[in-house]
Design a protein around this motif. Structure first.
Motif, PDB file in Angstrom:
ATOM      1  N   ALA A 118      69.994  11.375  49.857  1.00  0.00           N
ATOM      2  CA  ALA A 118      70.489  11.069  51.201  1.00  0.00           C
ATOM      3  C   ALA A 118      71.618  12.022  51.549  1.00  0.00           C
ATOM      4  O   ALA A 118      72.094  12.778  50.694  1.00  0.00           O
ATOM      5  CB  ALA A 118      70.981   9.627  51.252  1.00  0.00           C
ATOM      6  N   ARG A 119      72.026  11.984  52.799  1.00  0.00           N
ATOM      7  CA  ARG A 119      73.189  12.775  53.213  1.00  0.00           C
ATOM      8  C   ARG A 119      73.900  12.072  54.359  1.00  0.00           C
ATOM      9  O   ARG A 119      73.272  11.387  55.172  1.00  0.00           O
ATOM     10  CB  ARG A 119      72.798  14.200  53.635  1.00  0.00           C
ATOM     11  N   PHE A 120      75.206  12.265  54.382  1.00  0.00           N
ATOM     12  CA  PHE A 120      75.986  11.899  55.556  1.00  0.00           C
ATOM     13  C   PHE A 120      76.033  13.120  56.466  1.00  0.00           C
ATOM     14  O   PHE A 120      76.192  14.255  55.994  1.00  0.00           O
ATOM     15  CB  PHE A 120      77.419  11.519  55.173  1.00  0.00           C
ATOM     16  N   VAL A 121      75.901  12.887  57.768  1.00  0.00           N
ATOM     17  CA  VAL A 121      75.927  13.953  58.767  1.00  0.00           C
ATOM     18  C   VAL A 121      77.003  13.631  59.794  1.00  0.00           C
ATOM     19  O   VAL A 121      77.138  12.470  60.212  1.00  0.00           O
ATOM     20  CB  VAL A 121      74.566  14.073  59.491  1.00  0.00           C
ATOM     21  N   CYS A 122      77.774  14.636  60.193  1.00  0.00           N
ATOM     22  CA  CYS A 122      78.748  14.473  61.275  1.00  0.00           C
ATOM     23  C   CYS A 122      78.594  15.639  62.243  1.00  0.00           C
ATOM     24  O   CYS A 122      78.599  16.798  61.825  1.00  0.00           O
ATOM     25  CB  CYS A 122      80.169  14.445  60.714  1.00  0.00           C
ATOM     26  N   THR A 123      78.433  15.317  63.512  1.00  0.00           N
ATOM     27  CA  THR A 123      78.396  16.344  64.553  1.00  0.00           C
ATOM     28  C   THR A 123      79.579  16.142  65.485  1.00  0.00           C
ATOM     29  O   THR A 123      79.815  15.023  65.956  1.00  0.00           O
ATOM     30  CB  THR A 123      77.083  16.279  65.359  1.00  0.00           C
ATOM     31  N   LEU A 124      80.335  17.203  65.713  1.00  0.00           N
ATOM     32  CA  LEU A 124      81.506  17.166  66.591  1.00  0.00           C
ATOM     33  C   LEU A 124      81.231  17.947  67.869  1.00  0.00           C
ATOM     34  O   LEU A 124      80.620  19.014  67.817  1.00  0.00           O
ATOM     35  CB  LEU A 124      82.711  17.806  65.896  1.00  0.00           C
ATOM     36  N   VAL A 125      81.692  17.392  68.984  1.00  0.00           N
ATOM     37  CA  VAL A 125      81.635  18.108  70.261  1.00  0.00           C
ATOM     38  C   VAL A 125      83.052  18.137  70.830  1.00  0.00           C
ATOM     39  O   VAL A 125      83.654  17.095  71.068  1.00  0.00           O
ATOM     40  CB  VAL A 125      80.667  17.436  71.264  1.00  0.00           C
ATOM     41  N   PHE A 126      83.579  19.360  71.007  1.00  0.00           N
ATOM     42  CA  PHE A 126      84.901  19.556  71.608  1.00  0.00           C
ATOM     43  C   PHE A 126      84.697  20.118  73.002  1.00  0.00           C
ATOM     44  O   PHE A 126      84.001  21.124  73.170  1.00  0.00           O
ATOM     45  CB  PHE A 126      85.725  20.524  70.751  1.00  0.00           C
ATOM     46  N   VAL A 127      85.266  19.455  74.007  1.00  0.00           N
ATOM     47  CA  VAL A 127      85.194  19.937  75.388  1.00  0.00           C
ATOM     48  C   VAL A 127      86.615  20.238  75.843  1.00  0.00           C
ATOM     49  O   VAL A 127      87.465  19.339  75.879  1.00  0.00           O
ATOM     50  CB  VAL A 127      84.541  18.893  76.326  1.00  0.00           C
ATOM     51  N   ASP A 128      86.891  21.510  76.149  1.00  0.00           N
ATOM     52  CA  ASP A 128      88.239  21.907  76.558  1.00  0.00           C
ATOM     53  C   ASP A 128      88.472  21.534  78.024  1.00  0.00           C
ATOM     54  O   ASP A 128      87.548  21.114  78.724  1.00  0.00           O
ATOM     55  CB  ASP A 128      88.426  23.415  76.335  1.00  0.00           C
ATOM     56  N   GLU A 129      89.723  21.712  78.472  1.00  0.00           N
ATOM     57  CA  GLU A 129      90.065  21.327  79.852  1.00  0.00           C
ATOM     58  C   GLU A 129      89.151  21.984  80.872  1.00  0.00           C
ATOM     59  O   GLU A 129      88.812  21.384  81.890  1.00  0.00           O
ATOM     60  CB  GLU A 129      91.529  21.690  80.173  1.00  0.00           C
ATOM     61  N   ASP A 130      88.751  23.229  80.601  1.00  0.00           N
ATOM     62  CA  ASP A 130      87.929  23.962  81.574  1.00  0.00           C
ATOM     63  C   ASP A 130      86.434  23.686  81.412  1.00  0.00           C
ATOM     64  O   ASP A 130      85.602  24.314  82.072  1.00  0.00           O
ATOM     65  CB  ASP A 130      88.195  25.464  81.474  1.00  0.00           C
ATOM     66  N   GLY A 131      86.078  22.744  80.512  1.00  0.00           N
ATOM     67  CA  GLY A 131      84.674  22.392  80.330  1.00  0.00           C
ATOM     68  C   GLY A 131      83.958  23.188  79.254  1.00  0.00           C
ATOM     69  O   GLY A 131      82.767  22.967  79.008  1.00  0.00           O
ATOM     70  N   THR A 132      84.659  24.134  78.599  1.00  0.00           N
ATOM     71  CA  THR A 132      84.042  24.907  77.509  1.00  0.00           C
ATOM     72  C   THR A 132      83.701  23.980  76.345  1.00  0.00           C
ATOM     73  O   THR A 132      84.546  23.194  75.902  1.00  0.00           O
ATOM     74  CB  THR A 132      84.999  26.014  77.009  1.00  0.00           C
ATOM     75  N   GLU A 133      82.471  24.084  75.856  1.00  0.00           N
ATOM     76  CA  GLU A 133      82.000  23.199  74.785  1.00  0.00           C
ATOM     77  C   GLU A 133      81.905  23.961  73.462  1.00  0.00           C
ATOM     78  O   GLU A 133      81.406  25.074  73.416  1.00  0.00           O
ATOM     79  CB  GLU A 133      80.623  22.644  75.158  1.00  0.00           C
ATOM     80  N   THR A 134      82.424  23.356  72.402  1.00  0.00           N
ATOM     81  CA  THR A 134      82.297  23.899  71.053  1.00  0.00           C
ATOM     82  C   THR A 134      81.698  22.806  70.162  1.00  0.00           C
ATOM     83  O   THR A 134      82.163  21.666  70.184  1.00  0.00           O
ATOM     84  CB  THR A 134      83.664  24.332  70.483  1.00  0.00           C
ATOM     85  N   ILE A 135      80.665  23.189  69.394  1.00  0.00           N
ATOM     86  CA  ILE A 135      79.958  22.221  68.542  1.00  0.00           C
ATOM     87  C   ILE A 135      80.134  22.607  67.078  1.00  0.00           C
ATOM     88  O   ILE A 135      80.117  23.789  66.734  1.00  0.00           O
ATOM     89  CB  ILE A 135      78.446  22.203  68.885  1.00  0.00           C
TER      90      ILE A 135
END
Length: 198
Positions: A118-135
């Motif tokens: 098995a595995r644990f999975v974590c996905t992060l989504v960062f949205v900056d003030e200007d709407g720029t998305e980093t995953i």
């Protein structure tokens, strides 16, 4: 000071995130600490989809502040990836850790050790003030034990035997510092930190 809203009310998670990212001049606040109400339906079929739903709902509710959201869970190979996105409510909408763990043990009752991967999975989504998305994404590989062990951690930690622990301990038997150094969320946060530094 840059305020980053964490799309969660979990203070433990907020502390873990603040320690991992630790950018000068950044502060991390939960929805509750910011006085923000945001509880969108997490009805996507992937961790990324659910993290995005939470991130953009909180971004809008905060009036456009920077937001960090995560979605995470457990994927068991013998169960075709279940509980997956349903990890928190595996035993029902009002399930708690004990009921989820009991259901998982029941589902794997006849599965031998070599097939309990098995595995644990974590996905992060960062949205900056200007709407720029980093995953960013992080995982930790392991196996499911036959019984719960350890009083630390939460969720499925007492059943999860990480491959990186050569001594056969569960995640719930590790210190929080040790867990953070190998966990799916820790790995995802380290990946996010590198991506944001660029």
């Amino acid at each position: 000071m840059k305020t980053v809203v964490i799309a969660s009310n979990n203070a433990h998670k907020a502390q873990e995130i603040a320690e991992a990212l630790d950018f000068p001049g950044w502060e991390f606040r939960t929805l509750r600490q910011m006085g923000i109400e945001s509880d969108p339906a997490e009805d996507a079929e992937t961790f990324l989809g659910n993290a995005r739903i939470k991130a953009y709902a909180a971004h809008e509710a905060s009036g456009g502040k920077a937001v960090l959201a995560d979605d995470s869970g457990l994927e068991v190979d013998a169960l075709d990836g279940a509980p997956g996105v349903f990890s928190a409510r595996y035993a029902g909408e009002d399930a708690d850790d004990a009921r989820n763990n009991a259901k998982l043990l029941e589902a794997l009752a006849d599965v031998p050790d070599d097939r309990r991967t098995a595995r644990f999975v974590c996905t992060l989504v960062f949205v900056d003030e200007d709407g720029t998305e980093t995953i960013a994404k992080g995982t930790i590989e392991g196996r499911i034990a036959h019984e719960e062990r350890g009083g630390g951690g939460f969720g499925y930690d007492p059943l999860f035997l990480p491959d990186v622990f050569a001594d056969g301990r569960t995640l719930a038997e590790a210190s929080s510092q040790e867990k953070n150094s190998v966990s799916h969320r820790g790995n995802a946060l380290r990946a996010l930190r590198e991506a944001l530094k660029k």
